[in-house]
Motif scaffolding. Structure first.
Motif, mmCIF file in Angstrom:
data_model
loop_
_atom_site.group_PDB
_atom_site.id
_atom_site.type_symbol
_atom_site.label_atom_id
_atom_site.label_comp_id
_atom_site.label_asym_id
_atom_site.label_seq_id
_atom_site.Cartn_x
_atom_site.Cartn_y
_atom_site.Cartn_z
ATOM 1 N N PHE A 166 9.474 39.522 -15.467
ATOM 2 C CA PHE A 166 10.102 40.002 -16.688
ATOM 3 C C PHE A 166 11.576 39.678 -16.678
ATOM 4 O O PHE A 166 12.227 39.761 -15.640
ATOM 5 C CB PHE A 166 10.011 41.520 -16.746
ATOM 6 C CG PHE A 166 8.788 42.008 -17.411
ATOM 7 C CD1 PHE A 166 8.760 42.175 -18.777
ATOM 8 C CD2 PHE A 166 7.670 42.302 -16.668
ATOM 9 C CE1 PHE A 166 7.624 42.633 -19.399
ATOM 10 C CE2 PHE A 166 6.527 42.764 -17.279
ATOM 11 C CZ PHE A 166 6.508 42.933 -18.646
ATOM 12 N N HIS A 167 12.098 39.340 -17.823
ATOM 13 C CA HIS A 167 13.542 39.200 -17.974
ATOM 14 C C HIS A 167 13.964 40.147 -19.089
ATOM 15 O O HIS A 167 13.513 40.000 -20.221
ATOM 16 C CB HIS A 167 13.920 37.766 -18.347
ATOM 17 C CG HIS A 167 13.466 36.748 -17.343
ATOM 18 N ND1 HIS A 167 14.257 36.330 -16.304
ATOM 19 C CD2 HIS A 167 12.298 36.088 -17.211
ATOM 20 C CE1 HIS A 167 13.598 35.438 -15.584
ATOM 21 N NE2 HIS A 167 12.393 35.289 -16.109
ATOM 22 N N HIS A 168 14.774 41.106 -18.767
ATOM 23 C CA HIS A 168 15.333 42.007 -19.777
ATOM 24 C C HIS A 168 16.750 41.558 -20.069
ATOM 25 O O HIS A 168 17.623 41.703 -19.224
ATOM 26 C CB HIS A 168 15.435 43.430 -19.233
ATOM 27 C CG HIS A 168 14.155 44.172 -19.233
ATOM 28 N ND1 HIS A 168 13.909 45.200 -20.093
ATOM 29 C CD2 HIS A 168 13.045 44.031 -18.488
ATOM 30 C CE1 HIS A 168 12.696 45.658 -19.864
ATOM 31 N NE2 HIS A 168 12.147 44.969 -18.896
ATOM 32 N N PHE A 169 16.965 41.018 -21.262
ATOM 33 C CA PHE A 169 18.310 40.560 -21.618
ATOM 34 C C PHE A 169 18.990 41.644 -22.441
ATOM 35 O O PHE A 169 18.404 42.171 -23.386
ATOM 36 C CB PHE A 169 18.242 39.274 -22.437
ATOM 37 C CG PHE A 169 17.613 38.121 -21.700
ATOM 38 C CD1 PHE A 169 18.386 37.296 -20.897
ATOM 39 C CD2 PHE A 169 16.255 37.869 -21.811
ATOM 40 C CE1 PHE A 169 17.810 36.224 -20.226
ATOM 41 C CE2 PHE A 169 15.669 36.807 -21.138
ATOM 42 C CZ PHE A 169 16.447 35.985 -20.344
ATOM 43 N N ARG A 170 20.216 41.934 -22.052
ATOM 44 C CA ARG A 170 20.991 42.930 -22.785
ATOM 45 C C ARG A 170 22.472 42.654 -22.540
ATOM 46 O O ARG A 170 22.869 42.378 -21.398
ATOM 47 C CB ARG A 170 20.621 44.317 -22.231
ATOM 48 C CG ARG A 170 21.202 45.490 -23.004
ATOM 49 C CD ARG A 170 21.246 46.705 -22.089
ATOM 50 N NE ARG A 170 19.934 47.292 -21.891
ATOM 51 C CZ ARG A 170 19.577 48.493 -22.352
ATOM 52 N NH1 ARG A 170 20.426 49.214 -23.002
ATOM 53 N NH2 ARG A 170 18.373 48.970 -22.130
ATOM 54 N N HIS B 126 23.516 39.840 -20.263
ATOM 55 C CA HIS B 126 23.047 39.771 -18.881
ATOM 56 C C HIS B 126 21.528 39.839 -18.820
ATOM 57 O O HIS B 126 20.892 40.328 -19.738
ATOM 58 C CB HIS B 126 23.620 40.929 -18.068
ATOM 59 C CG HIS B 126 25.091 40.887 -17.943
ATOM 60 N ND1 HIS B 126 25.736 40.056 -17.064
ATOM 61 C CD2 HIS B 126 26.045 41.542 -18.630
ATOM 62 C CE1 HIS B 126 27.036 40.214 -17.208
ATOM 63 N NE2 HIS B 126 27.257 41.109 -18.153
ATOM 64 N N CYS B 127 20.981 39.393 -17.694
ATOM 65 C CA CYS B 127 19.540 39.509 -17.508
ATOM 66 C C CYS B 127 19.224 40.340 -16.276
ATOM 67 O O CYS B 127 19.920 40.244 -15.265
ATOM 68 C CB CYS B 127 18.876 38.145 -17.386
ATOM 69 S SG CYS B 127 17.092 38.295 -17.199
ATOM 70 N N SER B 128 18.132 41.123 -16.386
ATOM 71 C CA SER B 128 17.743 42.016 -15.284
ATOM 72 C C SER B 128 17.389 41.249 -14.020
ATOM 73 O O SER B 128 17.394 41.797 -12.928
ATOM 74 C CB SER B 128 16.545 42.862 -15.714
ATOM 75 O OG SER B 128 15.452 42.000 -16.001
ATOM 76 N N CYS B 129 17.065 39.954 -14.123
ATOM 77 C CA CYS B 129 16.673 39.216 -12.933
ATOM 78 C C CYS B 129 17.901 38.753 -12.142
ATOM 79 O O CYS B 129 17.761 38.174 -11.068
ATOM 80 C CB CYS B 129 15.802 38.011 -13.301
ATOM 81 S SG CYS B 129 16.724 36.621 -13.969
ATOM 82 N N ASN B 130 19.070 39.049 -12.678
ATOM 83 C CA ASN B 130 20.306 38.594 -12.037
ATOM 84 C C ASN B 130 20.290 37.085 -11.769
ATOM 85 O O ASN B 130 20.785 36.616 -10.743
ATOM 86 C CB ASN B 130 20.565 39.346 -10.726
ATOM 87 C CG ASN B 130 20.957 40.782 -10.983
ATOM 88 O OD1 ASN B 130 21.646 41.078 -11.952
ATOM 89 N ND2 ASN B 130 20.465 41.677 -10.148
ATOM 90 N N CYS C 192 17.072 27.857 -21.510
ATOM 91 C CA CYS C 192 16.552 28.929 -22.362
ATOM 92 C C CYS C 192 17.004 30.297 -21.848
ATOM 93 O O CYS C 192 17.264 31.209 -22.633
ATOM 94 C CB CYS C 192 15.027 28.872 -22.423
ATOM 95 S SG CYS C 192 14.416 27.432 -23.310
ATOM 96 N N HIS C 193 17.104 30.426 -20.541
ATOM 97 C CA HIS C 193 17.557 31.675 -19.940
ATOM 98 C C HIS C 193 19.001 31.954 -20.364
ATOM 99 O O HIS C 193 19.353 33.074 -20.748
ATOM 100 C CB HIS C 193 17.439 31.586 -18.414
ATOM 101 C CG HIS C 193 17.532 32.902 -17.711
ATOM 102 N ND1 HIS C 193 18.719 33.396 -17.231
ATOM 103 C CD2 HIS C 193 16.589 33.833 -17.405
ATOM 104 C CE1 HIS C 193 18.493 34.568 -16.664
ATOM 105 N NE2 HIS C 193 17.213 34.861 -16.758
ATOM 106 N N ASN C 194 19.816 30.930 -20.329
ATOM 107 C CA ASN C 194 21.204 31.026 -20.760
ATOM 108 C C ASN C 194 21.304 31.372 -22.234
ATOM 109 O O ASN C 194 22.094 32.216 -22.642
ATOM 110 C CB ASN C 194 21.855 29.648 -20.573
ATOM 111 C CG ASN C 194 23.001 29.741 -19.618
ATOM 112 O OD1 ASN C 194 23.531 30.827 -19.393
ATOM 113 N ND2 ASN C 194 23.396 28.616 -19.061
HETATM 114 ZN ZN LIG Z 1 16.245 36.490 -16.165
#
Ligand SMILES: [Zn+2]
Ligand SMILES: [Zn+2]
Length: 433
Positions: free
Chosen positions: A419-423, A426-430, A396-398
């Motif tokens: 939190f995961h910010h997807f933009r 990419h995701c903020s959680c690296n 789901c992250h992918n």
């Molecule tokens: Zn993430």
């Protein structure tokens, strides 16, 4: 009126409330706080509307404070904005505790610019205002900015407290700043006489785990001056999953068992550690153990708020009135994402304890349904905010990463831990969570 708040159960409070002939603001507030304490957060929003519509007495600053907290817990941004507008209309906006609560609400809804606007508007910022801003920056992945904010706070002469350091340590963890984090941990007790609590240690364990320093993280937990709780062990377990360290993972499970706090989700993590390291014998052993013990997983549930209404989805949900459109949309999204290179991973990660049986079956996790619904009913480019009760899985992250890029949308998913910010793909959680 005080006696209401002593009611153990929500039902009692409700009953007394219903029987009252004169419902004043205090009575409403007691009822709302009772719902909030019992985790009935969606009902809190409903009560706020009812209170306004009945028009007998108006929500006051206390009501707004409680409802803002409910919005923060739910990640219900639109409703939160509505409460914010109401606060401004009523002129409660000058109350500093309300502003502080709004900062937390906006941060927890992943809306940092609005949090910052509120923060800027506070005339005399106290330690709670600063801590709320620092934590907001940290939880949304802006670790370095959080540290800058701390330096600015020190210049204004405000003395940091426990909360400030929780924010700072989690900021370090998000940016992988091991040395700085260890320094803050030291500084808090030496310079400010604040004894680190289990949350502070939790951030440090997360920080070390992220950096792959698992044994060091384990030693931190063992040598803590406070009793480790299940959350801190779970943080380390998550790190073991990322780094494929199953001997330590097993040790962690033992500690959870000792605390009688082991949950099905912990075993799912351990299963994933085994499978990622190819230890199939251990996978089947653990599966058998779980089956014998009758341990079942908590169903995943995701919610998305649209036009002030919170929609909830479970895995393979078919209860939504727009289910056909949602599944069609999901198919379409899947096709688009595949063109961009997304490969659905059904085998790399075990989603639940029964995953073996349906490894090849197409199964839709609740966050995918919530996202598809969001894409379906909002205008292109609209940011989607989803709240999930469990940890988000790799697939789901992918999926979310690709979706953010291909559909050019910002997605903010709050899972059980972060939190995961997807933009832009990419995701903020690296990719560490
Ligand atoms: Zn993430
Ligand atoms: Zn998933």
């Amino acid at each position: 009126m005080e006696f209401y708040s002593s009611f153990a159960s929500r039902e009692d409070a409700c009953k007394v409330f219903d029987e009252m002939s004169q419902k004043d603001t205090v009575a409403w507030n007691v009822l709302i706080s009772c719902y909030l304490r019992n985790g009935r957060t969606r009902d809190v929003l409903m009560l706020f509307d009812n209170m306004k519509n009945e028009g007998v007495c108006e929500p006051d600053d206390v009501t707004c404070l409680l409802v803002t907290q409910a919005c923060a817990n739910l990640g219900a941004l639109e409703f939160g904005e509505k409460v914010h507008r109401y606060i401004k209309e009523r002129g409660y906006g000058t109350a500093r505790n309300l502003s502080n609560s709004l900062i937390s609400m906006y941060s927890r809804c992943g809306c940092l610019d609005k949090a910052y606007d509120v923060f800027k508007g506070i005339g005399e910022k106290n330690v709670i205002s600063w801590s709320a801003m620092i934590s907001g920056l940290a939880m949304n992945g802006f670790g370095r900015d959080a540290i800058l904010a701390f330096e600015e706070m020190r210049k204004t002469g405000v003395i940091p407290d426990e909360q400030t350091f929780t924010g700072l340590l989690s900021a370090c963890s998000h940016c992988g700043l091991v040395d700085e984090g260890m320094e803050f941990l030291n500084q808090m007790s030496k310079e400010f006489s604040i004894m680190p609590n289990v949350h502070h240690y939790g951030c440090v364990v997360d920080l070390l785990g992220r950096a792959g320093l698992l044994e060091q993280a384990y030693r931190v937990i063992i040598s803590m001056k406070v009793k480790p709780d299940a959350t801190i062990w779970r943080t380390l377990l998550g790190a073991c999953r990322i780094h494929g360290h199953f001997t330590l993972g097993e040790r962690v499970i033992e500690h959870l068992i000792e605390l009688k706090a082991q949950e099905a989700g912990d075993y799912v993590l351990l299963l994933n550690i085994y499978s990622s390291t190819g230890s199939w014998e251990k996978v089947s052993e653990l599966r058998k153990f779980l089956k014998d013990k009758g341990i079942q997983t908590t169903p995943g549930c995701s919610s998305i708020e649209l036009k002030g209404i919170v929609h909830e989805f479970i895995v393979d949900d078919v209860s939504h009135p727009q289910k056909h459109e949602i599944y069609n949309k999901l198919d379409e999204i899947n096709k688009q994402l595949k063109i961009a290179g997304y490969v659905a991973e059904t085998t790399s990660e075990l989603h639940d304890l029964g995953a073996e049986e349906k490894a090849n079956a197409l199964s839709y996790h609740s966050e995918k349904l919530a996202l598809a619904f969001g894409v379906l009913v909002t205008r292109p480019g609209t940011t989607l905010r989803v709240t999930k009760n469990l940890r988000i899985c790799i697939d789901c992250h992918n999926f979310a990463k690709f979706l953010s890029g291909v559909y050019n949308r910002q997605l903010i998913i709050r899972d059980r831990t972060r939190f995961h910010h997807f933009r832009d793909g990419h995701c903020s959680c690296n990719d560490y969570w």
